[in-house]
Scaffold this motif. Structure first.
Motif, mmCIF file in Angstrom:
data_model
loop_
_atom_site.group_PDB
_atom_site.id
_atom_site.type_symbol
_atom_site.label_atom_id
_atom_site.label_comp_id
_atom_site.label_asym_id
_atom_site.label_seq_id
_atom_site.Cartn_x
_atom_site.Cartn_y
_atom_site.Cartn_z
ATOM 1 N N GLN A 27 7.667 -5.547 -7.373
ATOM 2 C CA GLN A 27 8.181 -4.434 -6.675
ATOM 3 C C GLN A 27 8.624 -4.699 -5.333
ATOM 4 O OE1 GLN A 27 6.028 -0.652 -6.665
ATOM 5 N NE2 GLN A 27 5.497 -0.856 -8.866
ATOM 6 N N THR A 28 9.414 -3.995 -4.708
ATOM 7 C CA THR A 28 9.931 -4.179 -3.361
ATOM 8 C C THR A 28 9.504 -2.914 -2.632
ATOM 9 O OG1 THR A 28 11.740 -5.664 -3.836
ATOM 10 C CG2 THR A 28 11.802 -4.463 -1.772
ATOM 11 N N ILE A 29 8.966 -2.899 -1.481
ATOM 12 C CA ILE A 29 8.566 -1.458 -0.895
ATOM 13 C C ILE A 29 8.627 -1.811 0.627
ATOM 14 C CG2 ILE A 29 6.533 -1.115 -2.421
ATOM 15 C CD1 ILE A 29 4.652 -2.167 -0.417
ATOM 16 N N TRP A 30 8.985 -0.419 1.663
ATOM 17 C CA TRP A 30 9.151 -0.481 2.900
ATOM 18 C C TRP A 30 7.942 -0.047 3.268
ATOM 19 C CZ3 TRP A 30 12.951 -0.961 -0.484
ATOM 20 C CH2 TRP A 30 14.195 -1.739 0.182
ATOM 21 N N VAL A 89 -0.939 2.519 0.605
ATOM 22 C CA VAL A 89 -0.053 2.031 -0.673
ATOM 23 C C VAL A 89 -1.188 1.618 -1.427
ATOM 24 C CG1 VAL A 89 1.813 0.969 -1.706
ATOM 25 C CG2 VAL A 89 2.134 1.775 0.707
ATOM 26 N N VAL A 108 7.728 -7.038 0.612
ATOM 27 C CA VAL A 108 7.364 -5.887 1.553
ATOM 28 C C VAL A 108 8.149 -6.228 2.755
ATOM 29 C CG1 VAL A 108 5.602 -5.045 2.929
ATOM 30 C CG2 VAL A 108 5.024 -6.049 1.010
#
Length: 462
Positions: free
Chosen positions: A73-76, A82, A141
């Motif tokens: 996954q890629t998150i901001w 989270v 991230v």
């Protein structure tokens, strides 16, 4: 007892008994011979005969399926908590191996006139290997404030490997009721006691236990200290020589650094690989090919591989089938490779022996370049000169000279070389007419830093 007329005098009595059911009219000369050879006690011993039926081997167990890898996954991050579970699933256990089939022994035959072999037991099947545990997913991230990383709790465990299946059991072989027995055997009227043996059947082997599956690896952390997506990169490209001669290629690469201590950056309790990748920037570079070789570039269609290295240098991988002579030129963001000359490797060593003429100090050896590349290649010669006398047996050559041929003894006329071997420090008697000689010529050809050798051999009478 019935007695037939017409038997030869002294015909064996035991044979006459065996003919009681036959008529004289059915007997031929062949019948007389075969009947006289009859062995009433049985034939001689044959190879061992098996009794019973071997047990069937058990089938191998099924291999366990690998666990599923966790989703990357890629998150901001924005500062809000989270919690992510990117763990891989466990591998499946391997199946059990099947037991060998029980043997069908049956009753041992009695008074056999050959050795016996009891049936073997069945082997057990191998246990199936356990499946590999799924790998933990990777977490990318994007962030601007490093302290906000502490709000990210991630579990990226690898799945457990499946257990290997148990191997099946082998079954017992059959046993002999009688290990030895004696039977009277007769041949040509002579009888004797002969001993025979019975061997027990082999027990089936137990199957191998399956191997446990490997544990899946932990997921990895990738940190990008910016909100914007990463720029597109094209660090590797391939182009034909012909197209590069009229093209400027744009290469780009994203730069990364490998560091340790990933779990100390995230929320306590996170499980992820200790090493992580950090984005450090983006570089771009242009490449051009400056074709100065005498041959037209359009005739070279092979691919050239280009790669932009992390230090900003452009590596150029020309096909190994060519020798190049050139230079790399660096100018701000442009890398240029100037090709001053190019030669196909297969054409470097296409030399052949030409005319061999003269005697004594006028002895000359000619070499012809069939590929006609001698105007661009440097060429040197080394020679081994030997002579032979005819002693009526296998010819043997004695070495008379070995060493390089000096440049002043080599005359080049385009693609033909004339070597004045008669002027080498060799006694003139060894170069006189009628001498049986052998010339072994090593030719060293070079083009820049590239070097290759070819050997030519000539034998004959001067």
């Amino acid at each position: 007892m019935t007695v037939f007329s017409g038997f030869p005098l002294g015909f064996p009595y035991f044979v006459r008994l065996s003919l009681s059911a036959l008529t004289v009219s059915t007997l031929t000369l062949t019948s007389w011979v075969s009947i006289a050879a009859i062995d009433i006690c049985g034939s001689t011993a044959l190879a061992s005969r098996q009794f019973g039926q071997d047990g069937r081997d058990g089938r191998d167990g099924r291999t366990g399926r690998d666990g599923r890898d966790g989703t990357s996954q890629t998150i901001w991050v924005t500062g809000d908590p989270v919690h992510l579970d990117l763990s891989g699933t466990d591998g499946e256990d391997g199946g059990y191996g099947e037991d060998g089939e029980w043997v069908r022994c049956r009753r041992q035959p009695r008074d056999e006139r050959q050795d016996l072999q009891a049936a073997d037991g069945g082997d057990g099947g191998d246990g199936g290997n356990g499946g590999r545990g799924g790998h933990g997913g990777n977490l990318t991230v994007h962030y601007t404030n490093p302290s906000e990383l502490r709000q990210v709790l991630v579990t990226a465990d690898g799945g457990r490997g499946g257990r290997g299946g148990r191997g099946g059991d082998g079954t017992d072989g059959c046993d002999c009721a009688d290990e030895r027995w004696t039977v009277e055997v007769c041949k040509d009227g002579t009888c004797q006691l002969k001993e025979y043996e019975c061997d027990d059947g082999d027990d089936g082997a137990d199957g191998r236990n399956g191997r446990d599956g490997d544990v899946g690896s932990l997921g990895q952390l990738v940190l990008i200290n910016q909100v914007d997506p990463l720029p597109q990169e094209s660090p590797r490209q391939s182009h034909s020589v012909a197209s590069l001669a009229n093209l400027t290629v744009n290469l780009s690469r994203n730069l990364w650094d490998t560091r340790s201590g990933a779990k100390t950056l995230l929320a306590p309790g996170s499980t992820i690989a200790n090493t992580y990748q950090v984005y450090t920037g983006h570089i771009e570079r242009q490449f051009a090919l400056d074709w100065q070789a005498p041959q037209p570039s359009q005739s070279f269609t092979e691919a050239v591989d280009l790669e932009l290295q992390p230090d900003g240098q452009v590596s150029i991988d020309f096909p190994e089938s060519y020798w190049l002579l050139g230079e790399t030129l660096e100018q701000e963001t442009l890398t240029t490779y100037r090709v001053d000359g190019i030669v196909p490797v297969e054409e470097v060593t296409q030399l052949a022996v030409g005319r061999v003429d003269g005697r004594s100090r006028t002895f000359e050896f000619n070499v012809v370049d069939l590929a006609q590349r001698s105007d661009v290649l440097e060429t040197r010669f080394e020679v081994r000169y030997s002579t032979s006398g005819d002693d009526g047996r296998r010819r043997r050559y004695d070495l008379e000279f070995e060493g390089p041929v000096p440049e002043n003894l080599v005359q080049q006329d385009h693609n033909r070389f004339t070597l004045a071997l008669g002027r080498l420090p060799i006694r003139s008697q060894l170069l006189s007419g009628g001498t049986r000689a052998q010339v072994e010529l090593t030719i060293i050809r070079s083009f820049g830093s590239n070097v290759a050798e070819q050997t030519l051999t000539w034998e004959g009478e001067i």
